[in-house]
Motif scaffolding. Structure first.
Motif, mmCIF file in Angstrom:
data_model
loop_
_atom_site.group_PDB
_atom_site.id
_atom_site.type_symbol
_atom_site.label_atom_id
_atom_site.label_comp_id
_atom_site.label_asym_id
_atom_site.label_seq_id
_atom_site.Cartn_x
_atom_site.Cartn_y
_atom_site.Cartn_z
ATOM 1 N N LEU A 66 -1.633 2.487 6.430
ATOM 2 C CA LEU A 66 -2.650 2.066 7.386
ATOM 3 C C LEU A 66 -2.143 0.938 8.279
ATOM 4 O O LEU A 66 -2.437 0.897 9.482
ATOM 5 C CB LEU A 66 -3.910 1.620 6.648
ATOM 6 N N LEU A 67 -1.372 0.023 7.690
ATOM 7 C CA LEU A 67 -0.828 -1.093 8.457
ATOM 8 C C LEU A 67 0.110 -0.603 9.553
ATOM 9 O O LEU A 67 -0.040 -0.972 10.731
ATOM 10 C CB LEU A 67 -0.092 -2.056 7.533
ATOM 11 N N TYR A 68 1.065 0.263 9.168
ATOM 12 C CA TYR A 68 2.026 0.755 10.161
ATOM 13 C C TYR A 68 1.363 1.704 11.159
ATOM 14 O O TYR A 68 1.760 1.755 12.330
ATOM 15 C CB TYR A 68 3.201 1.447 9.465
ATOM 16 N N ALA A 69 0.365 2.456 10.693
ATOM 17 C CA ALA A 69 -0.368 3.333 11.617
ATOM 18 C C ALA A 69 -1.078 2.507 12.679
ATOM 19 O O ALA A 69 -1.089 2.863 13.861
ATOM 20 C CB ALA A 69 -1.360 4.193 10.845
ATOM 21 N N GLY A 129 -0.348 3.617 -5.600
ATOM 22 C CA GLY A 129 -0.971 4.431 -4.572
ATOM 23 C C GLY A 129 -1.696 3.602 -3.536
ATOM 24 O O GLY A 129 -1.631 3.887 -2.336
ATOM 25 N N LEU A 130 -2.383 2.544 -3.979
ATOM 26 C CA LEU A 130 -3.098 1.684 -3.046
ATOM 27 C C LEU A 130 -2.132 0.911 -2.155
ATOM 28 O O LEU A 130 -2.399 0.700 -0.967
ATOM 29 C CB LEU A 130 -3.996 0.717 -3.820
ATOM 30 N N ARG A 131 -1.000 0.505 -2.741
ATOM 31 C CA ARG A 131 0.001 -0.208 -1.937
ATOM 32 C C ARG A 131 0.545 0.701 -0.842
ATOM 33 O O ARG A 131 0.725 0.275 0.306
ATOM 34 C CB ARG A 131 1.132 -0.718 -2.823
ATOM 35 N N ARG A 132 0.813 1.941 -1.204
ATOM 36 C CA ARG A 132 1.324 2.884 -0.203
ATOM 37 C C ARG A 132 0.283 3.156 0.881
ATOM 38 O O ARG A 132 0.617 3.247 2.058
ATOM 39 C CB ARG A 132 1.727 4.187 -0.887
ATOM 40 N N LEU A 133 -0.986 3.281 0.466
ATOM 41 C CA LEU A 133 -2.050 3.511 1.443
ATOM 42 C C LEU A 133 -2.187 2.321 2.378
ATOM 43 O O LEU A 133 -2.362 2.493 3.596
ATOM 44 C CB LEU A 133 -3.366 3.750 0.712
ATOM 45 N N PHE A 134 -2.095 1.124 1.819
ATOM 46 C CA PHE A 134 -2.190 -0.089 2.637
ATOM 47 C C PHE A 134 -1.062 -0.152 3.652
ATOM 48 O O PHE A 134 -1.284 -0.446 4.831
ATOM 49 C CB PHE A 134 -2.165 -1.319 1.735
ATOM 50 N N LEU A 135 0.164 0.139 3.214
ATOM 51 C CA LEU A 135 1.309 0.110 4.120
ATOM 52 C C LEU A 135 1.178 1.176 5.197
ATOM 53 O O LEU A 135 1.502 0.941 6.370
ATOM 54 C CB LEU A 135 2.609 0.309 3.333
#
Length: 258
Positions: A12-15, A4-10
């Motif tokens: 936020l990064l792409y956003a 879940g944290l990896r998905r959130l990080f990705l």
């Protein structure tokens, strides 16, 4: 790190990366001229763009320079990379080092260098000087794209082709170039996008009377950005995105066919 944290990080990064582009595209449909307030949906700026000769002329210069520079730079880089591949190891290392120095060289230094060179040659700054400088700065990047693919080519491939009766030209055309096709296309796309995007080298070598999109936007920013630029930027982004999709689709489709 959990899934879940990896998905959130990705996310936020792409956003963060794509938020400016999304805002630009959205405000290209804004009916008002205010950049920070939405005043309603409209295609007014796209319609106005089609009648703005200054922007259209700059776009024509930008695209034509990018296409011509990419064609010449890709041809030179491909032939040069293949030629260097057959040199001795010492000479290859020396030439690759020279190529990397050009890539790492700051744009401002390269731009001033070209300006000084064209001045020494007594060439009037304009379309030709921009084209020549773009060809020159694209070549090292295209070489770096082709080189890894060339290193994957078995040395015996060209020798086997000529042992079977093919001439050096036939070997180059039907064996080596098809093997390097993916690297050549990737390098050409990189060179094309860099030419479209370039400002510093273009600005120092454009002279009077020749504008590209980057230099025109710079001059417009000093007196206030025209919302038509948002529409132009949105169209250019969509065009490059579609080009990238088509290229990737062809690459994947070609691998599946193999």
């Amino acid at each position: 790190m959990s899934k879940g944290l990896r998905r959130l990080f990705l996310f936020l990064l792409y956003a963060f990366l794509y938020a400016p582009i999304v805002v630009l595209i959205v405000f290209s449909f804004n009916s008002g001229q205010t950049r920070g307030a939405w005043e309603g949906f409209s295609l007014h700026w796209y319609q106005s763009l089609m009648h703005n000769k200054e922007i259209l002329n700059a776009l024509k210069n930008t695209v034509s320079i990018a296409i011509l520079a990419t064609l010449f730079a890709t041809l030179i880089a491909t032939c040069g990379t293949i030629g260097v591949y057959w040199f001795s190891r010492r000479h290859r290392v020396a030439l690759h080092l020279i190529n990397q120095v050009i890539v790492l060289n700051p744009d401002i230094v390269t731009a001033i260098g070209f300006m000084a060179l064209f001045g020494f040659l007594q060439m009037t700054p304009g379309y030709l000087t921009i084209l020549l400088s773009h060809i020159a700065f694209e070549i090292p990047y295209i070489v770096l794209s082709i080189l890894p693919r060339l290193k994957q080519m078995p040395p015996e491939l060209a020798e086997a082709s000529m042992d079977l009766g093919a001439t050096p030209w036939q070997t180059l055309r039907y064996v080596i170039v098809p093997f390097l096709k993916s690297g050549i296309i990737s390098g050409a796309l990189m060179g094309f996008t860099m030419s479209i995007d370039d400002f510093v080298i273009t600005f120092f070598n454009a002279g009077n009377g020749v504008e590209t999109v980057s230099t025109l936007v710079y001059s417009m920013a000093r007196r206030g950005i025209n919302p038509e630029v948002n529409a132009l930027s949105a169209m250019m982004f969509v065009a490059m995105f579609l080009l990238l999709l088509v290229t990737n689709w062809r690459s994947i489709h070609g691998k599946e066919m193999q």
